[in-house]
Structure formats: structure tokens, C-alpha cells
Design a protein around this motif. Structure first.
Motif: not given
Length: 602
Positions: A501-507
Motif C-alpha cells: 500500500f505504501r509503495a503504491r502510494r509513491l507511484v
């Protein structure tokens, strides 16, 4: 066990904040200098002046005592450009004085305090051109929700005098709402308009506020509930106060909200579906500023986007292994996680929400027991799990609010449970992040520290989201490393899904604000609509979590490598927690100093 779940770490230098701080190398030689009595005297007085311009923050932190605190508890800050200018003038004076102090000798704690103060004030000044890019009426913290939250959750009701100040603040709400309306119109005249879907969320909140009759309005019911049993408030006086609150809401506050309702309807035809801040005048520069401030990084959006893509691929590969263990082998990671979460949904009858809240409370208690071997420092303040209030539940996310310094309010892990479906897979991880040993250990403990100046203990000047959210995500990772998920494959998937979820937030955040992504494109990437709307209303903040955690992990491995067998996790955690909420480059200097002192001692 760390390498098993290790995130690929980036060079520390990549995360050094650009806006605006002194280089750690410049500051380091002075860290052993004698303390400056002049700095202590000035910073204490400056912090007090700063808080006098921020009465809501003074209330939340209970910064003063006696008559001065009582007076501030009866005030609401004007939502005007004149008030902004007054705060900026004070910030400029503060930065100039801090530069002079930082050029001279300061003790280690003083230098960290000065650097943190300067970071906060300089960011306020750097953000002046972009103040209206964040929208006056957003669903996250616009006055239509911010003022009710202040009154019902933070304003103290401990004695009769607090009831008087509560009523005094109610009287001021109409003026504040009208000021916000004027500010929204002025921003719109400069083409600084929210996307239509953000404006509609604010409209929904205003509609929800206006729906109950005055006597059932949250501003009245909260006063009635919290004033019950006050020792120095006679029943007749309490009834009169509730009646007055009802009149203020009915005759003045509801009409003010109706005026907000009207201006939002007026602006609605002028809004569109484009989501990113780059569509606004000066939007690209605004995003650069917000990303640097929130995430404590000098990385540009393209680099952050690339980190997100890399981490998404790595985490999804890890999740695939666990999903296959549970028999979920077909479909994308997102599709399989949706199936898993649906399989775990509780029956609708009886209402599952009390049991869900009780489960969160059990997880927080269990985390406290598991933390014993990893943390020397633990807060005295208790923590409770509560359901997010109705006004903000539909648009809210899990969050933490700190305890009152006088013990009248515990730390609270707020969980929105609007239903009909619930986040079952991530319950363990949310308990660690929002509760123990996440935000509660960090924020409540800092508030209790007596060796920090009050303005740092109360987080008046702080290091932004990268420190606080980075820590909360770090303890999620720590729990994985320490086996807290052993035997709980679903929980492990929940932990990994939160990392994803947090990695997708960067994207998604960089995609929305710099690459022309649409709201639907972000949702299709795997983000809930409410989260996408949050990133649109608060650009850059979502990037703080993963980038902050990467920084803390790299500092930990730097210390482990430098100290070898002398390194212990509890000692490292002591250093980070004792530092409190400081900018990430300041934390780097503190950890470097700790490493140097340990080497010298050996």
C-alpha cells in the motif's frame, strides 16, 4: 532475521532534505559545545509567542497553564490572510535569530532544537506561495470538519470554566466559517479550485452536519455528554449551557454552514475531474515543495515514482508465496487479496463493529507485551481504541491522537468502521502502526520527556511526516523481523499488503501530481477511492511513510555495521525515540553522534 524481510535500501544521501536545513557535517563539530543560556531563554519565549498565534494547537497540547491557557482555550484563529501574514512575520524573525544561534556554540540538545525550529519555520515561509493549493474546504481538515473535531475531541471539558470557553468558541465558529468562505472565493478567483470529487466530499460533510436538529448536533451532544458529572457545574448551570449551545448552533452556526453549502454549490460548476496539483497555476512548484517538506527528501518525483514501482514488484513477489500457501494462486495480487478479505468478512448480524474494536484493543495489549524486549522506553499514558466519529467516518482513515499532557485524555487509536465491509486482513498491522509500538510509543513518549524543551516535547516544532510516519512503518517492519506474525499467515499478508500500500502510494501520488494520472487510473492501480482522494487533497504526504522508513532502516544498519557486537535494537530505539520528532537530517546527525560516542567509549 532482518535480511529476510529487508527492503532494498537507497544511499542515505539521497534522502537528505532540501527544504531547508543545515548540513549535518556543518553542525556536527558544535554538538559537544557548552549549552547556551541565551538560546534557552530566547527559544522558550519564541515558542510561547508562536503558540499564542495558534490557540487551537495550544489547546491540543495544553501548552500553557492557568489564565493564559484558559484565554487561548476560548479563542479560534482567524482564517484570514492577515493572520497568515502575522505568522509569517514571526517566522522570519525566528529564522534570522536561529541562524545566529546556529553559527555559534550550542549543546547537543540545543542544536537539535534549533535545527528543528528552523526547519519548521523555514518550511512555513517556503510554503507561503502555495497556501491556497491545498484547498480551504477539503475533506481532510477543512474548517467544516476541523472545527467540530477540535470542539468534540480536543477542547477540554474538565470544569465549569472549560464549558464557558467551549461556548465562547461556539460563538466564533460562524465568523471563522465566513472567513473560510471568503478565502475559498479568493482562491477560486486565482483558478485555485479543488477537483469536483474533492468539493463533493466537502459538500457531503456539510450536508451531514446540517442534517440533525440543533439539539442533536454533535456540538451540542458532545457538550452534554462531557459536562455530565462535573463537580463544579451545578445542574441548572449545565442545563443553561446546553440550551445556549443549542441556540448558538441553531441560530448562528447552522446558517454559517448553509452559507458554506451555498458557496460550494456556486463553485461546483467551475470544477472538473482533473486530479493532480500540476493542473493549477504554479502547481508543479507546489508539488516539489510539498514532496520535499512531507517526505524529508531531495528526491524528485520521477525518482520517487521509480522507487515505488521497484518496491511494488518486490513486495508482490513476497505476497505471492503466502497467498499460494492459503490456496489463492489465480489472479493478480490485488484480486487474490480482495478474495481473501471477502472470505474473512464477519456476519452483518449482530453488528460486528464492537467485536472488531475489541480485537484491535487485544492486539494493542499484545503488542505492549511483545515490546518488552525491544524497547527500554515506553510511555506512561494509556491508549484506547475508539471508533471514528460519524461526521468523518465515511471519509476518514485509521489515525492516532495523542494523550492530554495532564492525563485527562488518553492516546487514542481511531478506527473508521462505516461498513458494510471491514479491513480484516490488516488489523494486526494497523494496531502496530497507529498504536503500539507505533505512534503511541513515539508521540506519547515524547510528550512525557522532561529532558526536552517543552516546545519539542509537545511537538510544536517537528520533523514532519517522514519522521512520524516513517517510524510507524518501521515498527511494522520490525514486527515482521521479530516473528510477531509467526503462525499468522493472514496477518503476515496484512503486513505485506500495508507495505505494498505504501509503495503504491509513491507511484500513485507522483502519478497523480506529475504524470497526469486520473482518479480512476489511481483506483485501478489498487488504491481505495478514499485514499486517492486523500492524496489529491494533501499532495506529497503519502510519500513520507515509505521514504521515512527507508531512512530509519538505513540509519539502523549504518549503526549496526559501525558498532558490531555493541549494537542492540533497544539502544537504537532509545536514540530514535529520545530524539523525538525531528527532521530526518537532524536525526541522522543524532545517530551519527551516538555512533561516535559509542566508538569512543569502547
Amino acid at each position: 532475521m532482518f535480511p529476510r524481510f529487508a527492503l532494498a535500501l537507497l544511499p542515505l544521501a539521497l534522502f537528505t532534505a532540501e527544504v531547508p536545513a543545515l548540513a549535518a557535517a556543518e553542525a556536527a563539530p558544535a554538538r559537544t559545545a557548552p549549552a547556551s543560556a541565551a538560546f534557552d531563554q530566547w527559544s522558550k519565549a519564541f515558542a510561547a509567542d508562536y503558540m499564542r498565534l495558534n490557540p487551537e494547537q495550544a489547546t491540543g497540547s495544553q501548552y500553557f497553564t492557568g489564565a493564559e491557557q484558559d484565554a487561548l482555550d476560548a479563542r479560534l484563529s482567524p482564517i484570514t490572510q492577515a493572520n497568515r501574514d502575522k505568522q509569517a512575520a514571526l517566522a522570519r524573525k525566528g529564522v534570522a535569530r536561529l541562524d545566529a544561534f546556529l553559527a555559534g556554540p550550542l549543546g547537543a540538545t540545543q542544536r537539535a532544537s534549533a535545527e528543528t525550529m528552523r526547519w519548521t519555520l523555514s518550511n512555513e515561509l517556503a510554503g507561503r506561495p502555495f497556501q491556497d493549493h491545498l484547498f480551504v474546504f477539503s475533506q481532510l481538515g477543512g474548517p467544516q470538519v476541523g472545527l467540530p473535531r477540535l470542539m468534540t475531541q480536543l477542547h477540554p471539558v474538565r470544569r465549569a470554566a472549560d464549558v464557558d470557553s467551549y461556548l465562547a468558541r461556539l460563538e466564533q465558529i460562524p465568523a471563522r466559517m465566513d472567513e473560510a468562505v471568503a478565502m475559498a472565493r479568493a482562491a477560486a478567483a486565482r483558478s485555485l479550485l479543488p477537483p469536483r470529487f474533492i468539493l463533493e466530499k466537502a459538500q457531503g460533510q456539510v450536508d451531514a452536519f446540517l442534517k440533525p436538529a440543533p439539539e442533536q448536533n454533535v456540538l451540542v451532544t458532545s457538550l452534554a455528554e462531557r459536562s455530565a458529572g462535573l463537580a463544579d457545574l451545578a445542574p441548572q448551570a449545565r442545563s443553561a449551557a446546553i440550551a445556549r449551545a443549542t441556540r448558538i448552533v441553531g441560530e448562528r452556526i447552522r446558517p454559517a454552514y448553509a452559507r458554506v453549502q451555498a458557496v460550494l454549490a456556486e463553485l461546483h460548476p467551475r470544477t472538473g475531474s482533473e486530479a493532480g496539483i500540476s493542473r493549477l497555476p504554479g502547481g508543479a512548484a507546489a508539488y516539489d515543495y510539498l514532496l520535499a517538506r512531507n517526505a524529508g527528501t531531495s528526491l524528485k518525483a520521477d525518482a520517487v515514482h521509480a522507487i515505488g514501482l521497484r518496491e511494488v514488484a518486490r513486495i508482490e513477489a513476497e505476497m505471492d508465496k503466502y497467498l499460494r500457501q492459503l490456496g489463492y494462486a489465480e489472479g493478480t495480487i490485488q484480486q487474490r487479496m480482495v478474495k481473501l478479505d471477502k472470505a474473512l468478512q464477519p456476519p452483518a448480524d449482530p453488528d460486528p463493529r464492537p467485536a472488531i474494536l475489541a480485537r484491535y484493543a487485544d492486539l494493542v495489549r499484545d503488542a505492549g507485551q511483545r515490546s518488552t524486549t525491544l524497547f527500554n522506553l515506553k510511555p506512561r499514558a494509556p491508549i484506547e481504541v475508539r471508533r471514528e466519529p460519524a461526521l468523518t467516518e465515511a471519509t476518514g482513515s485509521a489515525r492516532y491522537s495523542p494523550p492530554a499532557p495532564d492525563g485527562s485524555r488518553p492516546g487514542v487509536f481511531w478506527m473508521p468502521l462505516p461498513g458494510p465491509e471491514y479491513e480484516m486482513v490488516v488489523m494486526r498491522t494497523l494496531a502496530y502502526h497507529e498504536g503500539v509500538p507505533g505512534h503511541h510509543f513515539q508521540i506519547a513518549l515524547q510528550q512525557e520527556m522532561t529532558d526536552l524543551p517543552k516546545y519539542r516535547a509537545r511537538r510544536i516544532f517537528s520533523g514532519g511526516s517522514a519522521n512520524s510516519e516513517g517510524w510507524a512503518l518501521y515498527v511494522e517492519q520490525l514486527a515482521m523481523e521479530q516473528g510477531w506474525y509467526d503462525g499468522d499467515t493472514v496477518g503476515m499478508l496484512g503486513g505485506l499488503s500495508e507495505q505494498l500500500f505504501r509503495a503504491r502510494r509513491l507511484v500513485v501520488d507522483t502519478g497523480l501530481h506529475t504524470k497526469g494520472w486520473t482518479r480512476q487510473q489511481a483506483i485501478d492501480y489498487g488504491m481505495p477511492a478514499s485514499e486517492v482522494d486523500r492524496y489529491v487533497a494533501n499532495p506529497g504526504q503519502a510519500c513520507a511513510y515509505l521514504l521515512g522508513m527507508l531512512r530509519i532502516l538505513e540509519l539502523r544498519e549504518k549503526a549496526r555495521g559501525a558498532l558490531g557486537p555493541r549494537f542492540t535494537l533497544p539502544a537504537f530505539h532509545d536514540v530514535v525515540l529520545r530524539a523525538g520528532s525531528v527532521p530526518m537530517d537532524v536525526l541522522t546527525g543524532i545517530v551519527d553522534q551516538w555512533i561516535a560516542e559509542n566508538k569512543a567509549a569502547s
